[in-house]
Write a protein that holds these residues in place. Sequence first.
Motif, short mmCIF file in Angstrom:
data_model
loop_
_atom_site.label_atom_id
_atom_site.label_comp_id
_atom_site.label_asym_id
_atom_site.label_seq_id
_atom_site.Cartn_x
_atom_site.Cartn_y
_atom_site.Cartn_z
N PRO A 94 10.25 12.83 -8.65
CA PRO A 94 10.68 12.03 -7.59
C PRO A 94 10.50 12.72 -6.03
CG PRO A 94 12.38 12.35 -8.83
CD PRO A 94 11.43 13.13 -9.57
N PRO A 95 10.36 12.17 -5.06
CA PRO A 95 10.34 12.73 -3.91
C PRO A 95 11.61 13.56 -3.30
CG PRO A 95 10.27 10.49 -3.24
CD PRO A 95 10.18 10.64 -5.10
N VAL A 96 11.51 14.81 -2.99
CA VAL A 96 12.51 15.30 -2.48
C VAL A 96 13.05 14.87 -1.13
CG1 VAL A 96 13.48 17.78 -2.14
CG2 VAL A 96 11.62 17.57 -3.76
N ILE A 97 14.32 14.54 -1.07
CA ILE A 97 14.88 14.12 0.35
C ILE A 97 15.39 15.16 1.04
CG2 ILE A 97 16.16 12.57 1.60
CD1 ILE A 97 15.71 10.37 -0.99
#
Length: 97
Positions: A94-97
């Motif tokens: 998942p994208p890192v926020i």
Amino acid sequence: MRLIAWVIRVLVFVLLLVLALANTQTATLNFLAGYAWQAPLILIGLAFFIVGLLAGLLSALPAVFRMRMENGRLKRELRTAREAPAPVVEPPLPPVI
């Protein structure tokens, strides 16, 4: 559907039989250099049909051999692909926020 196919086959056979019986008179086929062949007209037609059939089969042979060779190559590739282990594909992170 099979009944319709058989009815059509019988009709074609009867039509060709009537045609053959109606063309029994002798015909002369002249070749080059003075050669001639005298035979019933239906026999000459049958001879040309057989020659055409053989010519068609001979002209189709290269394509048949080419397809058989390709079929063998594709079967070998499929066997190799089935024997090789499948690569493990991990889902993307998942994208890192």
